[in-house]
Structures are given as structure tokens and as C-alpha cells.
Write an enzyme that holds these catalytic residues in place. Structure first.
Site, short mmCIF file in Angstrom:
data_model
loop_
_atom_site.label_atom_id
_atom_site.label_comp_id
_atom_site.label_asym_id
_atom_site.label_seq_id
_atom_site.Cartn_x
_atom_site.Cartn_y
_atom_site.Cartn_z
CG ASP A 232 -1.94 1.08 1.24
OD1 ASP A 232 -3.12 0.75 1.02
OD2 ASP A 232 -1.56 2.25 1.45
CG HIS B 130 -7.13 12.21 -9.04
ND1 HIS B 130 -7.27 11.30 -10.07
CD2 HIS B 130 -7.59 11.59 -7.92
CE1 HIS B 130 -7.81 10.19 -9.59
NE2 HIS B 130 -8.01 10.34 -8.28
CG ASP C 296 -4.51 8.92 -12.27
OD1 ASP C 296 -4.82 8.47 -11.15
OD2 ASP C 296 -5.33 9.29 -13.12
CD GLU D 179 -3.91 3.61 -1.21
OE1 GLU D 179 -4.79 2.73 -1.25
OE2 GLU D 179 -3.22 3.87 -0.21
P1 GH3 Z 1 -2.08 5.21 4.31
O1 GH3 Z 1 -0.65 5.50 4.39
O2 GH3 Z 1 -2.66 4.93 5.64
O3 GH3 Z 1 -2.39 4.12 3.33
O4 GH3 Z 1 -2.79 6.53 3.82
P2 GH3 Z 1 -3.46 6.80 2.42
O5 GH3 Z 1 -3.73 8.25 2.31
O6 GH3 Z 1 -2.62 6.21 1.35
O7 GH3 Z 1 -4.77 5.94 2.51
P3 GH3 Z 1 -6.27 6.28 2.23
O8 GH3 Z 1 -6.96 4.95 2.09
O9 GH3 Z 1 -6.81 7.23 3.24
O10 GH3 Z 1 -6.28 7.02 0.82
C1 GH3 Z 1 -6.00 6.37 -0.36
C2 GH3 Z 1 -6.00 7.39 -1.43
O11 GH3 Z 1 -5.64 6.82 -2.70
C3 GH3 Z 1 -7.33 8.06 -1.62
C4 GH3 Z 1 -7.63 7.95 -3.08
O12 GH3 Z 1 -8.07 9.17 -3.61
C5 GH3 Z 1 -6.30 7.59 -3.68
N1 GH3 Z 1 -6.47 6.80 -4.91
C6 GH3 Z 1 -7.05 5.60 -5.03
N2 GH3 Z 1 -7.05 5.22 -6.32
C7 GH3 Z 1 -6.46 6.22 -7.03
C8 GH3 Z 1 -6.19 6.44 -8.41
O13 GH3 Z 1 -6.47 5.60 -9.29
N3 GH3 Z 1 -5.58 7.59 -8.76
C9 GH3 Z 1 -5.24 8.54 -7.82
N4 GH3 Z 1 -4.64 9.62 -8.23
N5 GH3 Z 1 -5.51 8.36 -6.53
C10 GH3 Z 1 -6.11 7.24 -6.11
MG MG Z 2 -2.27 4.16 1.34
MG MG Z 3 -5.06 1.85 0.99
#
Ligand code: GH3
Ligand code: MG
Ligand code: MG
Length: 325
Positions: free
Chosen positions: A193, A206, A210, A236
């Protein structure tokens, strides 16, 4: 009644036989044959309008190159024009040979009249039409099969990272476990992660997020071994399944993944105290018959890695994971 114009090429090395055919063709009621005659296959293929003939009549025995050879070459090249072969004496062997080579009809020289020739031309053209229709439907079928294959592949691949998507990864993981069960080898799961990725999006946008996910995915892909299966589990989060033979190997692979992302040196000001993009990894090892249990343990280990400060790989055999910088 107007007669249909048919442009015919006759290839026959015997001028007498050619004359016989010319006269028979001239008497045809339904076709207005425009006949061109050459003595050899090579002369025929050198004609500037070789491709324009509607139908070919070949002598079975054509000196150095037989009519059969020319016929086979034409069919190999995908030339589907109607071909009639004229033979001195027919027998079952010759007939079978001609059919295999792709002839549409054949006539024995002594049987040539305008009626037999006319019937033969009709049959040959009908067969050629059928062949074309079959080839078209085969091409359509192949196109459909190709499109379905692409669809099946695209439904298995995550478009952003080009890794297996979750469903495809789960299918592969089950296959690997079934194979590993037969070998009684342990398997390992790595849940991976990206750390503080929400902050990354918030700070850099964003689209940059990506690109970052793509870069991380590539670094992970380059760190795994040939038979390891890596997937994007969602958001992620990535997941890896592999066969493993020792705990030391498990730790070494975890560290390879962690350092591959560390060494990207991707700026991430919100990821204190590292200041660059990092990943946390939870891994677990177990019997291939316990896939979901191992995955749960890897998830718990990932939670541990996050709680212990991130940028590390934890397994349930150790308390605080390892960090190497
Ligand atoms: P942690 O270290 O605890 O994992 O914190 P985190 O911020 O990584 O975890 P959290 O689950 O709070 O947030 C995950 C983020 O990943 C939020 C979401 O917007 C982002 N994300 C998920 N999929 C994608 C994607 O395809 N593209 C982008 N740019 N961001 C993404
Ligand atoms: Mg994360
Ligand atoms: Mg996560």
C-alpha cells in the site's frame, strides 16, 4: 439474350489443343468469352493484366511447370479465382490430386464440346463464389475471435498500471495455489500500500497521483520474479502472490519491493519523515490450501507496518518490521 462477358486465360503448351478450346468457347451460348492464350505458366504470370482474368483454364501437363503447380501456387497466395484444368486422360488419382490443389472443375480433352465447357465454367464460377463466401465468413469469425480475446484481456488488466486487476489476480492466485498444492510448496502473499497517498493527491493533484501509481506499479513489476503474480488490488494497493521456500526469501523479496519504490526518489512532501513516495508491505506465508487465511494475515501485517511507521515490510513472525535506508 445478351451473353455474359468472361475474360478467360488459357495456359496450354499445345497450340492444337488451344485451338480446340478456342472453337468450343466461341460456340458457348451463355458466355461471350474473351480468350487470351499463353504457352506457359510463367508467360501467363508476366502478363500485365494477369490479375484481370475472371477464369483460368490450365493444361494439366504444362511442360516444365505443371498446371497443378501453378494452381497450388495461386491458392497459396490466396488467389481464389475459378480454375478449370484440362487433362489428357482423367483418372481418380488425378482427380483427387486436382481437388486437393484447389481446382474447381476439370475436363478430359476428348470430352470438350461447347456444352461441357459451358457447364464446367458455370460449376467453376459457382465454386469460386462459395469459396469466397467461406473465406469472408472465416475472416469475420477470426475478427470476432480476436475481438473477444482482446475484450477478455482488457477485462483482466487494470488500464492505469497494466497489472492484473483484482478479479484476474484472484483467479491467477487460485490457479497458483492449485498448482502449488500438488507440489506441497508454501506460498506467500504480499499486500502493498502506498503511504499517505491521499495527501499526495491533495498536494500534487489527481493526475500526478495517477502518474505516481503507474511509476510505483512499474517499479514493483521490475522487482518481482518471472512466476510471481502482481496485481492492482484496488486504489493505491497492490498484491503479490509467489511460491517461496524460506522466511529469509520472504524477507528479501519484501525488502526488494520496498527499496524499489524508495529508490524512485519520487517527491512526497506530505509523507513525513521520508519526504518521498514509500510503500508499506504486509506479508504472510502458508499452505496453498489456505489462500484466504494467508491473505488475511498479510492484511494484518500491513496494518502493523502502517502502525509501526510505514516504509517497511512486516510479517507476522516479527514485531516491528524492517526498515533499511
Ligand atoms: P495510508 O498511508 O494509511 O495508506 O494513507 P493513504 O492516504 O494512502 O490511505 P487512504 O486509504 O486514506 O487514501 C488512499 C488514497 O488513494 C485516496 C484515493 O483518492 C487515492 N487513490 C485511489 N485510487 C487512485 C487512483 O487511481 N488515482 C489517484 N490519483 N488516486 C487514487
Ligand atoms: Mg495508502
Ligand atoms: Mg489503501
Amino acid at each position: 439474350m445478351s451473353r455474359e462477358a468472361v475474360k478467360i486465360l488459357l495456359i496450354d503448351d499445345d497450340p492444337g489443343d488451344a485451338e480446340l478450346l478456342r472453337r468450343a468457347l466461341a460456340q458457348c451460348n451463355n458466355f461471350a468469352a474473351e480468350l487470351h492464350h499463353t504457352l506457359s505458366a510463367s508467360d501467363a504470370q508476366r502478363l500485365p493484366d494477369w490479375q484481370d482474368f475472371d477464369l483460368l483454364i490450365l493444361d494439366y501437363c504444362l511442360g516444365a511447370s505443371t498446371g497443378l503447380q501453378l494452381l497450388m501456387e495461386m491458392r497459396n497466395r490466396g488467389d481464389r479465382r475459378p480454375v478449370i484444368v484440362v487433362t489428357g486422360a482423367g483418372n481418380e488419382y488425378v482427380a483427387a490430386e486436382l481437388v486437393r490443389a484447389g481446382v474447381d472443375d476439370y475436363i478430359i480433352k476428348s470430352d470438350i464440346t461447347h456444352e461441357t465447357l459451358e457447364a464446367s465454367i458455370r460449376v467453376a464460377r459457382m465454386r469460386a463464389d462459395q469459396r469466397l463466401a467461406e473465406a469472408n465468413s472465416e475472416a469475420a469469425y477470426m475478427q470476432l475471435a480476436e475481438a473477444n480475446l482482446q475484450l477478455a484481456q482488457s477485462s483482466r488488466v487494470d488500464p492505469l498500471t497494466e497489472l492484473f486487476n483484482r478479479r484476474a489476480w484472484e483467479e491467477s492466485a487460485e490457479q497458483i495455489c492449485a498448482a502449488a498444492c500438488g507440489l506441497s510448496r508454501p506460498i506467500a502473499i504480499f499486500m502493498i500500500d502506498v503511504d499517505h497517498f491521499k495527501r499526495f493527491n491533495d498536494m500534487y493533484g489527481h493526475s500526478a497521483g495517477d502518474i505516481c501509481l503507474k511509476t510505483v506499479a512499474s517499479a514493483l513489476r521490475e522487482s518481482v520474479r518471472g512466476n510471481d503474480v502482481l496485481g492492482r488490488y484496488g486504489g493505491e494497493e497492490f498484491v503479490l502472490i509467489t511460491c517461496i521456500s524460506s522466511e529469509a526469501e520472504l524477507e528479501a523479496l519484501g525488502e526488494r519491493l520496498r527499496s524499489a519504490v524508495w529508490e524512485l526518489e519520487e517527491e512526497h512532501a506530505g509523507n513525513d519523515p521520508f519526504g518521498r513516495v514509500t510503500i508499506s508491505i504486509g506479508c504472510a506465508i502458508g499452505s496453498p490450501s489456505d489462500l484466504s487465511l494467508i491473505q488475511e494475515e498479510a492484511d494484518r501485517a500491513l496494518y502493523e507496518a502502517k502502525n509501526c511507521g510505514r516504509n517497511r515490510c512486516c510479517n507476522l513472525f516479527q514485531e516491528h518490521g524492517t526498515v533499511v535506508e
